[in-house]
Design a protein around this motif. Structure first.
Motif, PDB file in Angstrom:
ATOM      1  N   LEU A  22      24.110  55.219  24.937  1.00 57.02           N
ATOM      2  CA  LEU A  22      23.256  54.070  25.185  1.00 57.02           C
ATOM      3  C   LEU A  22      21.776  54.420  25.055  1.00 57.02           C
ATOM      4  CD1 LEU A  22      25.117  52.491  28.240  1.00 57.02           C
ATOM      5  CD2 LEU A  22      25.215  51.789  25.849  1.00 57.02           C
ATOM      6  N   GLY A  23      21.452  55.717  25.002  1.00 57.33           N
ATOM      7  CA  GLY A  23      20.065  56.129  24.998  1.00 57.33           C
ATOM      8  C   GLY A  23      19.384  56.115  23.656  1.00 57.33           C
ATOM      9  N   GLY A  24      20.094  56.160  22.579  1.00 54.22           N
ATOM     10  CA  GLY A  24      19.445  56.241  21.283  1.00 54.22           C
ATOM     11  C   GLY A  24      20.458  56.083  20.165  1.00 54.22           C
ATOM     12  N   PRO A  25      20.011  56.313  18.931  1.00 59.34           N
ATOM     13  CA  PRO A  25      20.908  56.136  17.784  1.00 59.34           C
ATOM     14  C   PRO A  25      22.017  57.189  17.784  1.00 59.34           C
ATOM     15  CG  PRO A  25      18.852  57.136  17.092  1.00 59.34           C
ATOM     16  CD  PRO A  25      18.687  56.766  18.533  1.00 59.34           C
ATOM     17  N   ASN A  26      23.186  56.815  17.275  1.00 55.14           N
ATOM     18  CA  ASN A  26      24.278  57.778  17.182  1.00 55.14           C
ATOM     19  C   ASN A  26      24.351  58.327  15.754  1.00 55.14           C
ATOM     20  OD1 ASN A  26      25.854  56.001  15.544  1.00 55.14           O
ATOM     21  ND2 ASN A  26      26.614  54.978  17.374  1.00 55.14           N
ATOM     22  N   GLN A  27      25.246  59.274  15.523  1.00 54.85           N
ATOM     23  CA  GLN A  27      25.345  59.917  14.209  1.00 54.85           C
ATOM     24  C   GLN A  27      25.727  58.940  13.106  1.00 54.85           C
ATOM     25  OE1 GLN A  27      27.722  63.459  14.171  1.00 54.85           O
ATOM     26  NE2 GLN A  27      26.218  64.619  15.341  1.00 54.85           N
ATOM     27  N   ALA A  28      26.591  57.990  13.406  1.00 50.21           N
ATOM     28  CA  ALA A  28      26.986  57.009  12.379  1.00 50.21           C
ATOM     29  C   ALA A  28      25.789  56.152  11.960  1.00 50.21           C
ATOM     30  CB  ALA A  28      28.114  56.127  12.907  1.00 50.21           C
ATOM     31  N   ASP A  29      24.970  55.742  12.933  1.00 49.43           N
ATOM     32  CA  ASP A  29      23.767  54.967  12.612  1.00 49.43           C
ATOM     33  C   ASP A  29      22.818  55.776  11.740  1.00 49.43           C
ATOM     34  OD1 ASP A  29      24.572  52.802  14.263  1.00 49.43           O
ATOM     35  OD2 ASP A  29      23.633  53.713  16.029  1.00 49.43           O
ATOM     36  N   VAL A  30      22.593  57.022  12.127  1.00 49.11           N
ATOM     37  CA  VAL A  30      21.664  57.887  11.398  1.00 49.11           C
ATOM     38  C   VAL A  30      22.184  58.159   9.983  1.00 49.11           C
ATOM     39  CG1 VAL A  30      20.677  60.217  11.341  1.00 49.11           C
ATOM     40  CG2 VAL A  30      20.656  58.890  13.469  1.00 49.11           C
ATOM     41  N   ARG A  31      23.471  58.386   9.853  1.00 44.12           N
ATOM     42  CA  ARG A  31      24.052  58.631   8.530  1.00 44.12           C
ATOM     43  C   ARG A  31      23.856  57.422   7.617  1.00 44.12           C
ATOM     44  NH1 ARG A  31      30.308  60.443   7.449  1.00 44.12           N
ATOM     45  NH2 ARG A  31      30.109  60.697   5.211  1.00 44.12           N
ATOM     46  N   GLU A  32      24.093  56.238   8.141  1.00 46.32           N
ATOM     47  CA  GLU A  32      23.923  55.005   7.365  1.00 46.32           C
ATOM     48  C   GLU A  32      22.467  54.808   6.946  1.00 46.32           C
ATOM     49  OE1 GLU A  32      24.213  50.337   8.480  1.00 46.32           O
ATOM     50  OE2 GLU A  32      25.925  51.555   9.078  1.00 46.32           O
ATOM     51  N   ILE A  33      21.536  55.045   7.860  1.00 45.70           N
ATOM     52  CA  ILE A  33      20.107  54.893   7.556  1.00 45.70           C
ATOM     53  C   ILE A  33      19.676  55.915   6.508  1.00 45.70           C
ATOM     54  CG2 ILE A  33      17.790  55.186   8.532  1.00 45.70           C
ATOM     55  CD1 ILE A  33      19.008  53.921  11.144  1.00 45.70           C
ATOM     56  N   LEU A  34      20.115  57.152   6.672  1.00 48.65           N
ATOM     57  CA  LEU A  34      19.754  58.198   5.723  1.00 48.65           C
ATOM     58  C   LEU A  34      20.327  57.909   4.332  1.00 48.65           C
ATOM     59  CD1 LEU A  34      18.220  60.844   5.543  1.00 48.65           C
ATOM     60  CD2 LEU A  34      20.292  62.028   6.260  1.00 48.65           C
ATOM     61  N   GLN A  35      21.578  57.438   4.277  1.00 48.80           N
ATOM     62  CA  GLN A  35      22.189  57.095   2.991  1.00 48.80           C
ATOM     63  C   GLN A  35      21.421  55.966   2.313  1.00 48.80           C
ATOM     64  OE1 GLN A  35      25.154  58.620   1.419  1.00 48.80           O
ATOM     65  NE2 GLN A  35      23.996  57.630  -0.211  1.00 48.80           N
ATOM     66  N   ALA A  36      21.041  54.946   3.082  1.00 52.87           N
ATOM     67  CA  ALA A  36      20.281  53.824   2.523  1.00 52.87           C
ATOM     68  C   ALA A  36      18.924  54.276   2.003  1.00 52.87           C
ATOM     69  CB  ALA A  36      20.107  52.734   3.578  1.00 52.87           C
ATOM     70  N   GLU A  37      18.325  55.237   2.671  1.00 48.53           N
ATOM     71  CA  GLU A  37      17.024  55.741   2.234  1.00 48.53           C
ATOM     72  C   GLU A  37      17.138  56.579   0.968  1.00 48.53           C
ATOM     73  OE1 GLU A  37      14.343  59.390   3.421  1.00 48.53           O
ATOM     74  OE2 GLU A  37      14.474  57.942   5.049  1.00 48.53           O
ATOM     75  N   LEU A  38      18.129  57.454   0.908  1.00 46.76           N
ATOM     76  CA  LEU A  38      18.255  58.361  -0.231  1.00 46.76           C
ATOM     77  C   LEU A  38      18.837  57.685  -1.462  1.00 46.76           C
ATOM     78  CD1 LEU A  38      19.547  61.571   1.579  1.00 46.76           C
ATOM     79  CD2 LEU A  38      17.281  61.199   0.582  1.00 46.76           C
ATOM     80  N   ASP A  39      20.009  57.068  -1.319  1.00 51.24           N
ATOM     81  CA  ASP A  39      20.691  56.485  -2.479  1.00 51.24           C
ATOM     82  C   ASP A  39      21.724  55.463  -2.007  1.00 51.24           C
ATOM     83  OD1 ASP A  39      21.812  55.910  -4.935  1.00 51.24           O
ATOM     84  OD2 ASP A  39      22.840  57.848  -5.141  1.00 51.24           O
ATOM     85  N   PRO A  40      21.303  54.205  -1.844  1.00 50.75           N
ATOM     86  CA  PRO A  40      22.241  53.185  -1.367  1.00 50.75           C
ATOM     87  C   PRO A  40      23.467  53.021  -2.267  1.00 50.75           C
ATOM     88  CG  PRO A  40      20.000  52.315  -1.478  1.00 50.75           C
ATOM     89  CD  PRO A  40      19.984  53.675  -2.085  1.00 50.75           C
ATOM     90  N   SER A  41      23.328  53.308  -3.557  1.00 46.66           N
ATOM     91  CA  SER A  41      24.452  53.155  -4.493  1.00 46.66           C
ATOM     92  C   SER A  41      25.486  54.272  -4.336  1.00 46.66           C
ATOM     93  CB  SER A  41      23.951  53.156  -5.930  1.00 46.66           C
ATOM     94  OG  SER A  41      23.537  54.461  -6.310  1.00 46.66           O
ATOM     95  N   ARG A  42      25.078  55.380  -3.748  1.00 45.74           N
ATOM     96  CA  ARG A  42      25.936  56.553  -3.561  1.00 45.74           C
ATOM     97  C   ARG A  42      26.376  57.167  -4.895  1.00 45.74           C
ATOM     98  NH1 ARG A  42      28.286  56.627   1.817  1.00 45.74           N
ATOM     99  NH2 ARG A  42      30.044  57.800   0.946  1.00 45.74           N
ATOM    100  N   GLU A  43      25.683  56.855  -5.973  1.00 45.48           N
ATOM    101  CA  GLU A  43      26.057  57.372  -7.285  1.00 45.48           C
ATOM    102  C   GLU A  43      25.486  58.759  -7.563  1.00 45.48           C
ATOM    103  OE1 GLU A  43      25.012  54.415 -10.168  1.00 45.48           O
ATOM    104  OE2 GLU A  43      26.389  52.940  -9.316  1.00 45.48           O
ATOM    105  N   VAL A  44      24.302  59.047  -7.026  1.00 48.38           N
ATOM    106  CA  VAL A  44      23.660  60.328  -7.287  1.00 48.38           C
ATOM    107  C   VAL A  44      23.847  61.285  -6.116  1.00 48.38           C
ATOM    108  CG1 VAL A  44      21.474  61.495  -7.813  1.00 48.38           C
ATOM    109  CG2 VAL A  44      21.957  59.246  -8.804  1.00 48.38           C
ATOM    110  N   VAL A  45      23.657  60.790  -4.889  1.00 50.51           N
ATOM    111  CA  VAL A  45      23.764  61.651  -3.711  1.00 50.51           C
ATOM    112  C   VAL A  45      24.455  60.887  -2.576  1.00 50.51           C
ATOM    113  CG1 VAL A  45      21.459  61.083  -2.844  1.00 50.51           C
ATOM    114  CG2 VAL A  45      22.502  63.234  -2.185  1.00 50.51           C
ATOM    115  N   VAL A  46      25.328  61.604  -1.843  1.00 50.34           N
ATOM    116  CA  VAL A  46      26.075  61.029  -0.735  1.00 50.34           C
ATOM    117  C   VAL A  46      25.803  61.868   0.509  1.00 50.34           C
ATOM    118  CG1 VAL A  46      28.393  60.559   0.173  1.00 50.34           C
ATOM    119  CG2 VAL A  46      27.900  60.181  -2.251  1.00 50.34           C
ATOM    120  N   VAL A  47      25.489  61.218   1.610  1.00 51.79           N
ATOM    121  CA  VAL A  47      25.340  61.924   2.883  1.00 51.79           C
ATOM    122  C   VAL A  47      26.760  62.202   3.378  1.00 51.79           C
ATOM    123  CG1 VAL A  47      24.435  61.865   5.224  1.00 51.79           C
ATOM    124  CG2 VAL A  47      23.157  60.756   3.372  1.00 51.79           C
TER     125      VAL A  47
END
Length: 134
Positions: A22-47
């Protein structure tokens, strides 16, 4: 006796709530945000995974230091060939930016990645307060 049971119950409830994240973001949230920042298509890089995460609240924002493993589904050559064959202008620019950022990579290769995210808890979940820095 009743007082010690009540104290123990309160302590267990506090531990349970702390474990729920309840205190902050969890790993799933962070993974999703990082993936969206790097490559939302997931074609070049995947977290592939979040290996380590350290989050601290700073006023209305959370600073999150992240260590992740990135995987490249295609080689640099395959990405470049695909750009020539079917890339729109915006898609090609995005891929070119990723190619410049990560340099030479092979299909299936994994690499460690570190960054710091500044996140806020918005109406629809966690989101970046500003772009990540490397």
């Amino acid at each position: 006796m009743n007082r010690s049971i009540a104290t123990l119950s309160g302590l267990l409830l506090a531990i349970l709530l702390a474990g729920c994240g309840l205190g902050g973001p969890n790993q799933a949230d962070v993974r999703e945000i990082l993936q969206a920042e790097l490559d939302p298509s997931r074609e070049v890089v995947v977290v592939e995974s979040i290996d380590n995460m350290n989050a601290a609240q700073q006023r209305d924002m959370w600073l999150v230091d992240v260590e992740a493993t990135l995987r490249f589904p295609q080689s640099l050559t395959e990405v470049a060939e695909d750009m020539q064959e079917n890339g729109g202008a915006m898609e090609s620019l995005t891929r070119l930016g990723l190619m410049l950022r990560f340099g030479q990579f092979e299909a299936g290769e994994t690499r460690p990645y570190r960054t710091r995210l500044r996140l806020i808890d918005g109406k629809n979940g966690w989101m970046q307060a500003e772009p990540a820095s490397e």
